[in-house]
Design an enzyme around this catalytic site. Structure first.
Site, PDB file in Angstrom:
ATOM      1  N   ASP A  13       7.294   1.276   0.235  1.00 10.04           N
ATOM      2  CA  ASP A  13       6.367   0.157   1.014  1.00 10.04           C
ATOM      3  C   ASP A  13       6.989   0.405   2.415  1.00 10.04           C
ATOM      4  O   ASP A  13       8.088   0.777   2.723  1.00 10.04           O
ATOM      5  CB  ASP A  13       6.647  -1.187   0.228  1.00 10.04           C
ATOM      6  CG  ASP A  13       6.231  -1.728   1.292  1.00 10.04           C
ATOM      7  OD1 ASP A  13       4.765  -2.251   1.694  1.00 10.04           O
ATOM      8  OD2 ASP A  13       6.825  -3.112   1.615  1.00 10.04           O
ATOM      9  N   ASP A  15       6.322  -2.205   5.524  1.00  8.03           N
ATOM     10  CA  ASP A  15       6.814  -3.438   6.180  1.00  8.03           C
ATOM     11  C   ASP A  15       7.629  -4.314   5.217  1.00  8.03           C
ATOM     12  O   ASP A  15       7.319  -4.667   4.261  1.00  8.03           O
ATOM     13  CB  ASP A  15       5.532  -4.533   6.206  1.00  8.03           C
ATOM     14  CG  ASP A  15       4.517  -3.896   7.327  1.00  8.03           C
ATOM     15  OD1 ASP A  15       4.962  -3.591   8.593  1.00  8.03           O
ATOM     16  OD2 ASP A  15       3.317  -3.476   6.929  1.00  8.03           O
TER      17      ASP A  15
END
Length: 234
Positions: A13, A15
């Site tokens: 991922d 953020d």
């Protein structure tokens, strides 16, 4: 720490996992709200809205401000957000501790890596390049690259197909329940990082296979050595 065996590729991922992006996102959301004579939400609140893509973040911001998130209002606010975020994305994004060094070691050791994010696609590659980590990834999947975003497993299915891996061979590293749920639905193993956003919830509640505080601990987890000692997260 027990190793996860048979891992041949990693997906991350963005953020809250690789980058601390809340300052830039919050600045853009707040400017989009203030431009409509609405109150600014502030970084700590906006951080709890991160993870489902820009449209959902905008909807959450409007609801918080007491505005019905109609399709037209969301579109208007999203357009404002995109315009402001283009100005704040670079200055408002920094790498978390140990990320660049760890990615460099994984790349040096030949581990194929992907980024899987719900962030609008046009922002992703330039941001990775600006932070000096873009070249480590053989595949980048943004929020506009799939019909359905995380927590749906579709983005991870795309990674598996592109990298030629079985689900059991891919480890997904994230900071939110969306990441863990996507990995579980795709049949992949998962790592939950404790320092991310995750809507203000403890990542342990989502039951990832492994919970880590330090990004560098990914190396021994998959049986790779670290070339030098790194400072712990503080």
């Amino acid at each position: 720490m027990a190793e996860l065996t048979a891992i041949r590729g990693l997906a991350f991922d963005l953020d809250g996992t690789l980058i601390h992006s809340a300052p830039g996102l919050a600045a853009a959301i707040d400017q989009a709200l203030v431009a409509q004579s609405l109150p600014a939400a502030g970084e700590s609140r906006v951080a709890t809205w991160i993870g489902n893509g820009a449209d959902v973040m905008v909807e959450r911001a409007l609801r918080w401000a007491g505005v019905e998130p109609t399709a037209a209002r969301v579109q208007e606010t999203r357009e404002r957000f995109d315009s402001y975020y283009a100005q704040t994305v670079d200055s408002g994004s920094t790498l978390f501790l140990q990320v660049k060094e760890t990615l460099a070691q994984l790349a040096q050791q030949g581990v194929p890596m992907a980024v899987v994010t719900n962030k609008p696609t046009p922002f992703v590659a330039p941001l990775l390049a600006g932070l000096g980590i873009g070249d480590y990834f053989s595949l980048i999947i943004g929020g506009d690259d799939v019909i359905v975003k995380k927590p749906h497993p579709a983005p991870l299915y795309l990674v598996l197909g592109k990298l030629g891996l079985r689900a059991s061979e891919l480890l997904f590293v994230g900071d939110s329940r969306n990441d863990i749920q996507a990995a579980q639905a795709a049949g992949c193993r998962s790592v939950g990082m404790t320092y991310g956003y995750n809507y203000g919830e403890a990542i342990e509640l989502s039951q990832p296979d492994v919970v880590l505080d330090r990004f560098a601990d990914i190396l021994p987890l998959i049986g790779h050595s670290s070339s030098h000692n790194q400072e712990p997260l503080v």
